[in-house]
Scaffold this active site. Structure first.
Site, PDB file in Angstrom:
ATOM      1  N   ASN A   7       0.854  -1.188   0.000  1.00  0.00           N
ATOM      2  CA  ASN A   7       0.000   0.000   0.000  1.00  0.00           C
ATOM      3  C   ASN A   7       0.897   1.248   0.000  1.00  0.00           C
ATOM      4  O   ASN A   7       1.728   1.420   0.897  1.00  0.00           O
ATOM      5  CB  ASN A   7      -0.891  -0.048   1.250  1.00  0.00           C
ATOM      6  CG  ASN A   7      -1.810   1.143   1.361  1.00  0.00           C
ATOM      7  OD1 ASN A   7      -1.389   2.271   1.157  1.00  0.00           O
ATOM      8  ND2 ASN A   7      -3.052   0.906   1.719  1.00  0.00           N
ATOM      9  N   HIS A  10       1.000   6.197   2.055  1.00  0.00           N
ATOM     10  CA  HIS A  10       1.738   7.139   2.891  1.00  0.00           C
ATOM     11  C   HIS A  10       2.953   7.747   2.207  1.00  0.00           C
ATOM     12  O   HIS A  10       3.557   8.681   2.742  1.00  0.00           O
ATOM     13  CB  HIS A  10       2.054   6.507   4.247  1.00  0.00           C
ATOM     14  CG  HIS A  10       0.767   6.278   4.993  1.00  0.00           C
ATOM     15  ND1 HIS A  10      -0.135   7.284   5.225  1.00  0.00           N
ATOM     16  CD2 HIS A  10       0.187   5.150   5.482  1.00  0.00           C
ATOM     17  CE1 HIS A  10      -1.196   6.800   5.849  1.00  0.00           C
ATOM     18  NE2 HIS A  10      -1.024   5.502   6.014  1.00  0.00           N
ATOM     19  N   HIS A  43      -5.496   3.756  -1.550  1.00  0.00           N
ATOM     20  CA  HIS A  43      -6.821   4.103  -1.017  1.00  0.00           C
ATOM     21  C   HIS A  43      -7.158   5.530  -1.428  1.00  0.00           C
ATOM     22  O   HIS A  43      -6.535   6.477  -0.967  1.00  0.00           O
ATOM     23  CB  HIS A  43      -6.776   3.967   0.515  1.00  0.00           C
ATOM     24  CG  HIS A  43      -8.092   4.187   1.186  1.00  0.00           C
ATOM     25  ND1 HIS A  43      -8.265   4.010   2.531  1.00  0.00           N
ATOM     26  CD2 HIS A  43      -9.306   4.561   0.716  1.00  0.00           C
ATOM     27  CE1 HIS A  43      -9.525   4.258   2.854  1.00  0.00           C
ATOM     28  NE2 HIS A  43     -10.172   4.615   1.759  1.00  0.00           N
ATOM     29  N   ARG A  45      -9.308   8.216  -0.763  1.00  0.00           N
ATOM     30  CA  ARG A  45     -10.285   8.610   0.270  1.00  0.00           C
ATOM     31  C   ARG A  45     -11.133   9.768  -0.222  1.00  0.00           C
ATOM     32  O   ARG A  45     -10.699  10.575  -1.049  1.00  0.00           O
ATOM     33  CB  ARG A  45      -9.549   9.024   1.550  1.00  0.00           C
ATOM     34  CG  ARG A  45      -8.800   7.902   2.225  1.00  0.00           C
ATOM     35  CD  ARG A  45      -8.254   8.374   3.561  1.00  0.00           C
ATOM     36  NE  ARG A  45      -9.315   8.526   4.510  1.00  0.00           N
ATOM     37  CZ  ARG A  45      -9.588   7.619   5.469  1.00  0.00           C
ATOM     38  NH1 ARG A  45      -8.837   6.553   5.616  1.00  0.00           N
ATOM     39  NH2 ARG A  45     -10.593   7.819   6.287  1.00  0.00           N
ATOM     40  N   ARG A  49      -6.926  12.959   1.210  1.00  0.00           N
ATOM     41  CA  ARG A  49      -5.841  13.425   2.087  1.00  0.00           C
ATOM     42  C   ARG A  49      -4.467  12.925   1.648  1.00  0.00           C
ATOM     43  O   ARG A  49      -3.467  13.525   1.954  1.00  0.00           O
ATOM     44  CB  ARG A  49      -6.106  13.027   3.535  1.00  0.00           C
ATOM     45  CG  ARG A  49      -5.992  11.540   3.799  1.00  0.00           C
ATOM     46  CD  ARG A  49      -6.096  11.243   5.259  1.00  0.00           C
ATOM     47  NE  ARG A  49      -7.457  11.422   5.750  1.00  0.00           N
ATOM     48  CZ  ARG A  49      -7.934  10.792   6.828  1.00  0.00           C
ATOM     49  NH1 ARG A  49      -7.146  10.009   7.526  1.00  0.00           N
ATOM     50  NH2 ARG A  49      -9.156  10.965   7.216  1.00  0.00           N
ATOM     51  N   GLU A  70      -8.548   0.750  -3.118  1.00  0.00           N
ATOM     52  CA  GLU A  70      -9.330   0.705  -1.882  1.00  0.00           C
ATOM     53  C   GLU A  70     -10.233   1.915  -1.881  1.00  0.00           C
ATOM     54  O   GLU A  70      -9.774   3.035  -2.165  1.00  0.00           O
ATOM     55  CB  GLU A  70      -8.341   0.852  -0.721  1.00  0.00           C
ATOM     56  CG  GLU A  70      -8.429  -0.215   0.313  1.00  0.00           C
ATOM     57  CD  GLU A  70      -7.523   0.141   1.453  1.00  0.00           C
ATOM     58  OE1 GLU A  70      -7.847   1.054   2.215  1.00  0.00           O
ATOM     59  OE2 GLU A  70      -6.463  -0.484   1.570  1.00  0.00           O
ATOM     60  N   THR A 101      -8.511   3.616   8.396  1.00  0.00           N
ATOM     61  CA  THR A 101      -9.731   2.818   8.408  1.00  0.00           C
ATOM     62  C   THR A 101      -9.864   2.130   9.770  1.00  0.00           C
ATOM     63  O   THR A 101      -9.039   1.293  10.120  1.00  0.00           O
ATOM     64  CB  THR A 101      -9.686   1.758   7.290  1.00  0.00           C
ATOM     65  OG1 THR A 101      -9.163   2.377   6.117  1.00  0.00           O
ATOM     66  CG2 THR A 101     -11.060   1.204   7.003  1.00  0.00           C
ATOM     67  N   GLU A 151     -11.263  -9.187   2.924  1.00  0.00           N
ATOM     68  CA  GLU A 151      -9.970  -8.872   3.525  1.00  0.00           C
ATOM     69  C   GLU A 151     -10.222  -8.772   5.020  1.00  0.00           C
ATOM     70  O   GLU A 151     -11.015  -7.935   5.477  1.00  0.00           O
ATOM     71  CB  GLU A 151      -9.398  -7.558   2.981  1.00  0.00           C
ATOM     72  CG  GLU A 151      -8.066  -7.224   3.652  1.00  0.00           C
ATOM     73  CD  GLU A 151      -7.287  -6.122   2.957  1.00  0.00           C
ATOM     74  OE1 GLU A 151      -7.383  -5.996   1.723  1.00  0.00           O
ATOM     75  OE2 GLU A 151      -6.587  -5.391   3.683  1.00  0.00           O
ATOM     76  N   HIS A 190      -3.908  -4.509   7.682  1.00  0.00           N
ATOM     77  CA  HIS A 190      -4.057  -3.344   8.554  1.00  0.00           C
ATOM     78  C   HIS A 190      -3.223  -3.512   9.812  1.00  0.00           C
ATOM     79  O   HIS A 190      -3.413  -4.447  10.573  1.00  0.00           O
ATOM     80  CB  HIS A 190      -5.503  -3.060   8.954  1.00  0.00           C
ATOM     81  CG  HIS A 190      -5.713  -1.599   9.214  1.00  0.00           C
ATOM     82  ND1 HIS A 190      -5.284  -0.992  10.367  1.00  0.00           N
ATOM     83  CD2 HIS A 190      -6.240  -0.627   8.443  1.00  0.00           C
ATOM     84  CE1 HIS A 190      -5.555   0.296  10.294  1.00  0.00           C
ATOM     85  NE2 HIS A 190      -6.130   0.541   9.141  1.00  0.00           N
TER      86      HIS A 190
HETATM   87  N1  PXP Z   1      -6.014  -3.033   4.148  1.00  0.00           N
HETATM   88  C1  PXP Z   1      -6.969  -2.072   4.246  1.00  0.00           C
HETATM   89  C2  PXP Z   1      -8.362  -2.418   3.841  1.00  0.00           C
HETATM   90  C3  PXP Z   1      -6.655  -0.764   4.693  1.00  0.00           C
HETATM   91  O1  PXP Z   1      -7.614   0.158   4.813  1.00  0.00           O
HETATM   92  C4  PXP Z   1      -5.306  -0.464   4.980  1.00  0.00           C
HETATM   93  C5  PXP Z   1      -4.932   0.926   5.374  1.00  0.00           C
HETATM   94  O2  PXP Z   1      -5.145   1.792   4.310  1.00  0.00           O
HETATM   95  C6  PXP Z   1      -4.342  -1.484   4.845  1.00  0.00           C
HETATM   96  C7  PXP Z   1      -4.727  -2.764   4.449  1.00  0.00           C
HETATM   97  C8  PXP Z   1      -2.904  -1.246   5.135  1.00  0.00           C
HETATM   98  O3  PXP Z   1      -2.772  -0.932   6.482  1.00  0.00           O
HETATM   99  P1  PXP Z   1      -1.354  -0.444   7.041  1.00  0.00           P
HETATM  100  O4  PXP Z   1      -1.050   0.848   6.357  1.00  0.00           O
HETATM  101  O5  PXP Z   1      -1.600  -0.311   8.501  1.00  0.00           O
HETATM  102  O6  PXP Z   1      -0.364  -1.509   6.687  1.00  0.00           O
END
Ligand code: PXP
Length: 248
Positions: A7, A10, A43, A45, A49, A70, A101, A151, A190
């Site tokens: 992901n 960030h 993601h 959003r 952001r 996402e 999330t 998921e 997550h």
């Molecule tokens: N899976 C989902 C559905 C999420 O919303 C997120 C966070 O955007 C992640 C995985 C990844 O989470 P993390 O950034 O804490 O690894």
């Protein structure tokens, strides 16, 4: 082998802190692919952001591995996904004020709407997963929507204190067994990091883990030495240029 979806949200968080063009989540996605990532997740959003609309198009064009978009299950976002056509969509709940999330999707309470969203996406060949807490009611509801994947939300496990951790892991394991019995395929993610991921591999029938924050954080620190050295080299070379200029 269990797959890794990276992901890149960030990376965009750092870019948006200054509204500059860097660091680029697309470039991060390319590097993640080079390093062996099996997929890229971003993601989009509602408040934009971190990831912006153009990132989704750009990442989709830049990578050969699947893009997992996402997003919230709103009509507007479904329209966007139908336009972009990523390989995968993960439907997540979204609250404006949350840092990330927070909980899983309430599939049971919104079965009709979520089923409709899944149908619209599946119709054009997008593989849909529903982000759910490891709870029987939600997993049963997910299996009624026609989505091929869930998921599992690993956040509560990831944040649990040592005395609750085993219990949280057991919940994920039972959820994996239950989902498999109902014919669902299983991803998880997550809050997973370099310390807590290994235990999650014990969840049965896992297809893919989605990990973002920990990987981006690690990349910032492991890249720091090279980043500082490069800037020092620039400063050192300009000092040399000035010396030459001053001596004339
Ligand atoms: N899976 C989902 C559905 C999420 O919303 C997120 C966070 O955007 C992640 C995985 C990844 O989470 P993390 O950034 O804490 O690894």
């Amino acid at each position: 082998m269990i797959k890794l979806g990276v992901n890149v949200d960030h990376v965009a968080t750092v870019r948006q802190a200054r509204r500059t063009a860097f660091p680029s989540p697309t470039e991060a996605a390319r590097l993640a692919e080079q390093a062996g990532a099996d997929g890229i997740t971003a993601h989009l959003r509602e408040d934009r952001r971190h990831i912006q609309d153009f990132d989704i198009f750009e990442i989709g064009r830049a990578i050969q591995i699947p893009l997992n978009l996402e997003m919230a299950a709103t009509d507007q976002m479904i329209d966007f996904a139908l336009h972009v056509r990523p390989e995968k969509v993960c439907l997540v709940p979204e609250k404006r004020e949350e840092l990330t999330t927070e909980g899983g999707l309430d599939v049971r309470g919104n079965l009709k709407e979520i089923t409709k969203s899944v149908e619209r996406l599946a119709k054009v060949g997008i593989e849909v997963s529903l982000f759910v807490d490891p709870e029987t009611g939600q997993i049963e509801a997910a299996s009624k929507t026609g989505a091929p994947f869930i998921e599992l939300h690993t956040g509560k496990y990831a944040e649990s204190e040592a005395d609750d951790r085993k219990n949280r892991l057991q919940k994920l394991i039972r959820a994996g067994e239950e989902a498999h019995r109902l014919g669902l395929r299983i991803n998880a993610g997550h809050g997973l990091n370099y310390d807590n991921t290994q235990a999650v591999l014990g969840v049965p029938h896992l297809v893919e883990l989605n990990i973002g924050h920990a990987i981006v954080s690690e990349a910032v620190l492991t890249g720091m030495v090279a980043a500082v050295r490069r800037m020092k080299e620039i400063i050192a070379s300009s000092a040399f240029v000035r010396q030459v200029a001053d001596s004339k």
